[in-house]
Design an enzyme around this catalytic site. Structure first.
Site, PDB file in Angstrom:
ATOM      1  N   CYS A 116     -81.478 -29.859  92.157  1.00 44.41           N
ATOM      2  CA  CYS A 116     -81.382 -31.313  92.349  1.00 44.41           C
ATOM      3  C   CYS A 116     -81.411 -32.099  91.042  1.00 44.41           C
ATOM      4  O   CYS A 116     -81.060 -33.286  91.023  1.00 44.41           O
ATOM      5  CB  CYS A 116     -82.503 -31.791  93.258  1.00 44.41           C
ATOM      6  SG  CYS A 116     -82.453 -31.074  94.913  1.00 44.41           S
ATOM      7  N   HIS A 253     -83.746 -39.516  92.388  1.00 43.46           N
ATOM      8  CA  HIS A 253     -83.191 -38.482  93.252  1.00 43.46           C
ATOM      9  C   HIS A 253     -83.580 -38.808  94.689  1.00 43.46           C
ATOM     10  O   HIS A 253     -84.734 -39.134  94.987  1.00 43.46           O
ATOM     11  CB  HIS A 253     -83.741 -37.118  92.843  1.00 43.46           C
ATOM     12  CG  HIS A 253     -83.435 -36.023  93.811  1.00 43.46           C
ATOM     13  ND1 HIS A 253     -82.174 -35.830  94.342  1.00 43.46           N
ATOM     14  CD2 HIS A 253     -84.233 -35.070  94.368  1.00 43.46           C
ATOM     15  CE1 HIS A 253     -82.200 -34.796  95.158  1.00 43.46           C
ATOM     16  NE2 HIS A 253     -83.438 -34.322  95.205  1.00 43.46           N
ATOM     17  N   ASN A 283     -80.563 -35.606 101.369  1.00 40.56           N
ATOM     18  CA  ASN A 283     -80.707 -35.020 100.033  1.00 40.56           C
ATOM     19  C   ASN A 283     -79.410 -34.301  99.673  1.00 40.56           C
ATOM     20  O   ASN A 283     -79.121 -33.238 100.206  1.00 40.56           O
ATOM     21  CB  ASN A 283     -81.891 -34.060 100.024  1.00 40.56           C
ATOM     22  CG  ASN A 283     -82.133 -33.436  98.657  1.00 40.56           C
ATOM     23  OD1 ASN A 283     -81.317 -33.544  97.749  1.00 40.56           O
ATOM     24  ND2 ASN A 283     -83.260 -32.764  98.521  1.00 40.56           N
TER      25      ASN A 283
END
Length: 326
Positions: A116, A253, A283
């Site tokens: 990520c 994020h 996500n």
């Protein structure tokens, strides 16, 4: 005396697959509900790549939009760096595949896998190239098709992830741009968030969980993420001699709304100054930060001259930040 060079964001772009899967859709195939998912994650829906639609496809479309926004031709690119943990192929890199489709032949093109944190890592690499004079114009992409390794019977992970891509074009500038980047990793925590399959490792050691699947210890990841992001935010502010109230926008994020809110609270930043897209995107791993940035730019929230703090945390563990005068 050599004049300092910055990497300025000249244009942003993003792309989301057409198919949308809502929480209600998921409740029909696993034991969950819209209320349960939204209360714990802030996610309401996510985009899912169509059959045959690849990470490279998403990256290409985001790149085209970023190039158009920047007024830059693909032939002008000196560098392409693509953050992803779901590449189209083992090799060549997805960046090379995108480079070919764009017609940007000759410039270096490679992938960065930091889960990520992939976009922040890729942005850091491109920033170093521009600061050193090795490149004047760079394309940085974060692109993922994470739903390809989601176990749709596992409600702890199936509700979290989506597909998408975002991109930025960087140009060398004497006045403004990326002020600093900061990267970290801790491989000792790998089994808290990982995919235990690889070319070298194979499948057999991890039965019955063999297959390309995300395994995550959610509570542990949450604790480590909040601590790591708090630390890297402080590091970033100290490195630039800034106070937390100097930040105009936090662009985090998009993993979990609770993590985003915890980071904002530590910055004493109202949520009105935090870009949140997790409710619509889920996500998207390395795609999430550039997706959120592009949405904020195109909606008019982010304006030229404002100070942006980008941060991310992912499997590895990896984490990082970028402070940008947009």
């Amino acid at each position: 005396m050599t004049q300092q060079v910055f990497a300025r964001i000249a244009g942003t772009g993003s792309y989301l697959p057409e198919k949308v899967v809502t929480n209600d859709d998921l409740s029909k195939i696993i034991d969950t509900s819209d209320e349960w998912i939204a209360a714990r994650t802030g996610i309401r829906e996510r985009h899912v790549a169509a059959e045959g639609e690849t990470t490279g496809d998403l990256a290409f479309h985001a790149a085209v939009r970023a190039l158009e926004a920047a007024g830059v031709q693909a032939s002008e690119l000196d560098l392409i760096v693509l953050g992803t943990t779901t590449p189209d192929l083992v090799f060549p890199s997805t960046a090379c595949l995108v480079q070919h489709r764009l017609g940007a032949h000759g410039c270096p093109a490679f992938d960065v896998n930091a889960a990520c944190s992939g976009f922040v890592y890729a942005l850091t690499v491109a920033d170093k190239f521009i600061r050193s004079g090795a490149a004047k114009t760079a394309l940085v992409i974060g692109s993922e098709t994470l739903t390809r390794m989601v176990d749709w019977t596992d409600r702890t992970t199936a509700v979290l992830f989506g597909d998408g891509a975002g991109a930025v074009v960087l140009k060398a500038d004497a006045d403004t741009g990326i002020l600093s980047t900061h990267m970290h990793a801790d491989g000792s925590k790998k089994e808290l968030l990982w995919n235990p399959v690889g070319v070298s490792v194979g499948f057999k050691e991890h039965e019955p969980n063999a297959g390309v699947r995300i395994n995550m210890s959610g509570n542990d990841v949450f604790k480590h993420a909040v601590k790591a992001l708090d630390s890297v935010v402080e590091e970033t502010l100290e490195a630039n001699g800034l106070d937390r109230h100097d930040i105009d926008w936090l662009i985090p994020h998009q993993a979990n709304l609770r993590i985003i809110e915890a980071t904002a609270k530590r910055l004493d930043m109202p949520m009105e100054r935090v870009v949140v897209t997790v409710d619509k995107h889920g996500n998207t791993s390395s795609g999430s930060v550039p997706l959120a940035l592009d949405e904020a730019v195109r909606s008019g929230k982010v304006q030229r001259g404002q100070l942006l703090l980008l941060e991310a945390f992912g499997g590895g563990f990896t984490w990082g930040s970028a402070l940008i005068r947009y």
